[in-house]
Design an enzyme around this catalytic site. Structure first.
Site, PDB file in Angstrom:
ATOM      1  N   GLY A  12      12.794 -19.369 -19.286  1.00 34.24           N
ATOM      2  CA  GLY A  12      11.652 -19.991 -17.982  1.00 34.24           C
ATOM      3  C   GLY A  12      12.364 -21.023 -17.162  1.00 34.24           C
ATOM      4  CB  VAL A  14      12.889 -26.237 -17.618  1.00 34.45           C
ATOM      5  CG1 VAL A  14      13.958 -27.346 -18.351  1.00 34.45           C
ATOM      6  CG2 VAL A  14      12.098 -26.850 -16.365  1.00 34.45           C
ATOM      7  CB  CYS A 130       9.537 -33.385 -13.607  1.00 32.51           C
ATOM      8  SG  CYS A 130       8.488 -32.753 -12.790  1.00 32.51           S
ATOM      9  CB  SER A 160      10.810 -25.124  -9.025  1.00 27.36           C
ATOM     10  OG  SER A 160      10.501 -26.269  -8.481  1.00 27.36           O
ATOM     11  CE  LYS A 215       1.575 -34.657 -18.403  1.00 27.42           C
ATOM     12  NZ  LYS A 215       1.702 -32.522 -18.213  1.00 27.42           N
ATOM     13  CG  HIS A 243       8.753 -33.009  -7.955  1.00 25.87           C
ATOM     14  ND1 HIS A 243       8.983 -31.657  -7.793  1.00 25.87           N
ATOM     15  CD2 HIS A 243       8.860 -32.784  -9.173  1.00 25.87           C
ATOM     16  CE1 HIS A 243       7.838 -31.111  -8.922  1.00 25.87           C
ATOM     17  NE2 HIS A 243       7.885 -31.510  -9.330  1.00 25.87           N
ATOM     18  CG  ASN A 316      11.168 -29.511  -9.279  1.00 22.66           C
ATOM     19  OD1 ASN A 316      11.343 -29.205  -7.957  1.00 22.66           O
ATOM     20  ND2 ASN A 316      10.684 -28.635  -9.683  1.00 22.66           N
TER      21      ASN A 316
HETATM   22  C1  2RA Z   1       4.704 -30.133 -11.906  1.00 25.03           C
HETATM   23  N1  2RA Z   1       4.982 -32.337 -13.225  1.00 25.03           N
HETATM   24  O1  2RA Z   1       5.706 -30.790 -11.224  1.00 25.03           O
HETATM   25  C2  2RA Z   1       4.828 -30.928 -13.156  1.00 25.03           C
HETATM   26  C3  2RA Z   1       5.282 -30.116 -14.879  1.00 25.03           C
HETATM   27  N2  2RA Z   1       6.678 -29.678 -14.730  1.00 25.03           N
HETATM   28  O2  2RA Z   1       3.560 -29.161 -12.162  1.00 25.03           O
END
Ligand code: 2RA
Length: 340
Positions: A12, A14, A130, A160, A215, A243, A316
């Site tokens: 994957g 990550v 992330c 991503s 979260k 991000h 991210n």
């Molecule tokens: C996203 N934080 O960006 C969530 C899971 N990686 O989709």
């Protein structure tokens, strides 16, 4: 003498980054095992100059593994993490499964390294979401200086974060807009993502917020300080990796932009790029592949008492996931699992 490491979810986004970063940071490993589901059996993945063939996670015996990095999602983690932990491996899990369990540490090494000692309860450590990880790296040094009262954050999250499928959808949809007959219909995302923004990541909660926003609130409280008030709006944007976050902070005590900038310049894991000129700020395109959390546009927010605003950008897949997990493994090695 080095560590025996397993990476579960090695094919994957990550998992591949975990292998890359273990090699880039020359983590002291005697052996690295790449694990994946049966239908990915034998897939070749890179580990520095080496090529590993994935082995079957379902059949794998974790006995003798020192640290197991998991990036397989909450469902399979529920099955395999306890198995690995019982076999004696310390599991560092990137899913959300264990993050909110009070007796399982949720760690960002630059922020709450002392929490690593709590791994002994279940042999499991949780990696944060992330969008949380990059934010708390930037908040912590400022919180230590002027005590944060409230955070308002808007995120601009790359595709991503939704895995390889998310990246494929942006690519195909973008092509589809220019090339007649190409697939354009949304699949992974609820609406068109090409040339669009979607204010919806994860599921909707009762109060109208999304679980991604929830979260950020809960994880910031667990990692930094339960007294900090956080409100978030999480948006998916047509960016492949990286991000971005626009963050407004209210402090208990005065903190001007110059002092905040100097504090951030000295803070671990942070790169300040902050000039009041064209290009004097970080963007996702520049942060992809980097370890740092970039902070720009640092300025007072005069609409509230002791207010500050800033722009935070990070890869991210790295600080938001794989790098943070490897840094937890490094911390674990330094403090708890000394070898030779
Ligand atoms: C996203 N934080 O960006 C969530 C899971 N990686 O989709």
């Amino acid at each position: 003498m080095g560590y025996r490491i397993a990476v579960a979810g090695a094919t994957g986004n990550v998992g591949r980054e975990m292998l890359n970063i273990l090699a880039e940071r020359e983590f002291p490993a005697d052996e690295v095992v790449a694990l994946a589901s049966r239908n990915s059996l034998g897939t070749e993945v890179s580990y520095g100059d080496e090529t590993l063939k994935t082995r079957d996670l379902d059949q794998f015996d974790f006995t003798g593994i020192d640290i197991a990095l998991f990036a397989i999602g909450s469902g399979p983690t529920k099955t395999y993490a306890p198995k690995a932990a019982r076999a004696g491996a310390v599991v560092i899990d990137n899913s959300s499964l264990y993050r909110y369990q009070p007796d399982i540490p949720l760690i960002v090494p630059e922020v709450n390294p002392d929490a690593v000692e709590q791994y002994r309860t279940h042999n499991i450590i949780a990696n944060p979401n992330c969008s949380t990880a990059q934010m708390v790296v930037a908040l912590k040094p400022l919180h230590d200086r002027a005590r944060i009262r409230r955070v308002v954050v808007s995120t601009y999250q790359s595709v991503s974060g939704a895995g390889k499928e998310g990246m494929d959808e942006l690519w195909l949809q973008t092509k589809g807009i220019y090339v007649p007959g190409q697939e354009k219909e949304p699949k992974k995302f609820t609406k068109q993502i090409a040339f669009n923004c979607i204010p919806h990541i994860d599921v909707f909660m009762e109060d109208g917020s999304t679980k991604e926003e929830w979260k950020m609130v809960v994880e910031t409280k667990k990692i930094v300080d339960p007294k900090i008030k956080v409100t978030a709006t999480c948006v998916r944007v047509p960016v492949f990796v990286g991000h971005s976050e626009a963050i407004n902070i209210e402090f208990e005590e005065p903190l001007d932009a110059d002092e905040a900038r100097e504090i951030l310049r000295e803070a671990p894991g942070i790169m300040v790029i902050d000039k009041h000129e064209d290009g004097g700020y970080a963007t996702p395109v520049e942060c992809a592949g980097d370890f740092a959390t970039f902070v720009s546009r640092i300025r007072e927010d005069i609409t509230v008492e002791n207010g500050l605003a800033m722009w935070v950008v990070s890869d991210n897949l790295r600080k938001g996931a794989a790098l943070n997990a490897v840094q937890i493994a490094e911390l674990l090695g330094r403090r708890c699992l000394k070898k030779g």
